[in-house]
Enzyme design. Structure first.
Site, PDB file in Angstrom:
ATOM      1  N   HIS A  92      40.725  49.878  43.470  1.00 33.08           N
ATOM      2  CA  HIS A  92      41.812  50.605  44.126  1.00 33.08           C
ATOM      3  C   HIS A  92      41.980  51.989  43.522  1.00 33.08           C
ATOM      4  O   HIS A  92      41.930  52.155  42.307  1.00 33.08           O
ATOM      5  CB  HIS A  92      43.160  49.881  43.893  1.00 33.08           C
ATOM      6  CG  HIS A  92      43.374  48.643  44.692  1.00 33.08           C
ATOM      7  ND1 HIS A  92      42.705  47.467  44.431  1.00 33.08           N
ATOM      8  CD2 HIS A  92      44.193  48.394  45.748  1.00 33.08           C
ATOM      9  CE1 HIS A  92      43.107  46.550  45.296  1.00 33.08           C
ATOM     10  NE2 HIS A  92      43.988  47.070  46.101  1.00 33.08           N
ATOM     11  N   ASN A 123      37.473  48.894  35.631  1.00 33.11           N
ATOM     12  CA  ASN A 123      38.538  48.592  36.594  1.00 33.11           C
ATOM     13  C   ASN A 123      39.623  47.701  35.955  1.00 33.11           C
ATOM     14  O   ASN A 123      40.825  47.996  36.030  1.00 33.11           O
ATOM     15  CB  ASN A 123      37.912  47.870  37.804  1.00 33.11           C
ATOM     16  CG  ASN A 123      38.901  47.714  38.972  1.00 33.11           C
ATOM     17  OD1 ASN A 123      40.076  48.090  38.849  1.00 33.11           O
ATOM     18  ND2 ASN A 123      38.433  47.184  40.077  1.00 33.11           N
TER      19      ASN A 123
HETATM   20 MG   LIG Z   1      41.792  48.683  39.975  1.00 35.92          MG
END
Ligand SMILES: [Mg+2]
Ligand SMILES: [Mg+2]
Lengths: 308, 308
Positions: A92, A123
């Protein structure tokens, strides 16, 4: 003036079949805004506004699925299959953790228009800690605006400079070599605090500190070809890292945070005990919040089992 | 609808400091239109409209100098110094040869916003012959619209796909791996003829034929993320190479063309004779136009020498 009208008329004649269309300049979602790169199948930038208020809510990421964005034409869209088995996670840009305020906001954040191929450890690790730091800023600043996005940085080879990046899947989604994050933090009667960071898209352990990746906004703008905050007078801003720690959550606390997440998603007593035992194995001292969370989940599971 | 207004309001709040600006979508010039890539410091696409009329005129490229485009902010502009000594030539996307109609048009075509780093031989050879072919199409079609631009194409390495390109100079101008050209040719009461080509940015001798580089428009659009001619109904077009030769000028004629160019710029009798001798050395038979050109220049130089 006259010369321009002339050019415009000539232009219409040249563009009889319409002008080459690269898609909308801005795309508005429930709780974020972005611009999309139809060639790279990733966002160019994603903008958010964080306050103590907008971060409240109980929308959970658990039952959300990543989906191609219906507003992006298929031929320019990434697909889940591009990511599966590629070795890259779906990262994201505007994090799910910023969208608890509503199911709609959470759902929007899982469209692939908000996602880039991201190293798994980066991440879940460094970038996750940076996202947590941004949320924490709302404790000291009324308003925190963030712009995040992917980058491809050059490297040297035999005295020449090159840009090289991997593309994955049938849609050929571009894997960024780095990610950037622009933080604009405001509090009453103080100059706006600005922090700009370029983070390598690779595993970064706890020995790497955020300030090491700080650059100036003009440096990022020259790299990306984008004026990110045209209405912000840079001469009136101060360095975020001069007025705030720019320190990411440290190892012990971060591990407690993960255990808390596991306690939340544990739905049997044995699972709950198993997670709690991890504390001892990792020689971690639970803080008050974690103990409350454990007791709360313990009661809830007992009640659920009684009802069955 | 309501939901969108809501997103718009939230959007304004997020974009308090203005939205990230990537520069104008369209830039109009005297005789061409383009979109500029501020990150790569090259045009994204350059569009032109050729007719027998627009190709007339005597504006010459001789006294034109390449210049940074005053309409591009310096931090996003290429400079001549980026190209000097880089090993790459300054390659027009909309060629100078299409701008004889006025000094203004010729001058505009020499702004670096219309230029990409191009292999020297490719620029003077294959790509030059393709540009000549486009001009020649105006003999058979009333209207010829061209869109040209740079491309970076992927390659395979150990089972993975990558995109890699060089960047040159302090401005880090992106060197394309390929160039594309879209040709839309119209003549009365016939379907629009469409030809799309991707040309490697490398030397291509006379053994390579244009049709070898032909692709479909959707293939180029997927690669670039651009819908180039949104108002053109593809189902009503025919393949240019089915209704026209798609053959570039062959070696002998091309060499005569070059000798013609040298005769035009010769300004002493000895230089003129020297060029004319080249014909014999290359065993080339001059055509009528070339003989006329030689005699015309011969008279002009004699007259100039008399006046001195
Ligand atoms: Mg992320
Ligand atoms: Mg050229």
């Amino acid at each position: 003036n006259f010369e321009d009208i002339n050019k415009l008329e000539q232009g219409q004649e040249i563009l009889k079949y319409g002008f080459p269309d690269r898609g909308p300049e801005l795309m508005y979602y429930t709780n974020h805004v972005l611009a999309y790169d139809r060639a790279k199948r990733t966002p160019v930038w994603v903008a958010e506004h964080l306050t103590a208020e907008t971060l409240k809510g109980y929308a959970s990421r658990k039952n959300e699925k990543f989906l191609p964005d219906p507003r992006i034409p298929e031929m320019f869209s990434a697909q889940n299959s591009d990511y599966q088995g590629s070795g890259w996670s779906r990262g994201h840009m505007s994090p799910a953790g910023n969208h608890k305020i509503s199911k709609e906001a959470m759902k929007d954040s899982f469209f692939l228009s908000n996602i880039v191929p991201q190293n798994y450890e980066n991440n879940a690790g460094f970038w996750n800690r940076l996202e947590m730091y941004c949320r924490d800023l709302t404790k000291n600043f009324q308003s925190v605006r963030i712009i995040s996005g992917p980058l491809v940085m050059p490297y040297e080879e035999e005295g020449k400079k090159f840009i090289k990046y991997q593309i994955i899947g049938n849609s050929e989604v571009a894997v960024p070599t780095h990610l950037y994050k622009i933080i604009v933090a405001e509090r009453k009667s103080q100059p706006v605090a600005l922090g700009v960071f370029i983070i390598p898209n690779e595993p970064l352990d706890f020995s790497h500190h955020l300030t090491k990746y700080q650059i100036t906004l003009p440096q990022l703008e020259s790299r990306t070809g984008i004026n990110f905050v045209p209405k912000l007078d840079l001469s009136k801003t101060v360095n975020l890292c001069d007025v705030h720690s720019c320190q990411l959550i440290e190892k012990g606390k971060f591990e407690l945070y993960f255990i808390g997440r596991k306690l939340e998603s544990a739905n049997t007593l044995s699972r709950l005990e198993h997670v709690w035992k991890e504390l001892e194995e990792k020689k971690l001292k639970p803080d008050k919040d974690l103990i409350d969370l454990y007791e709360k989940r313990h009661k809830e599971i007992l009640m659920e089992e009684k009802r069955k």
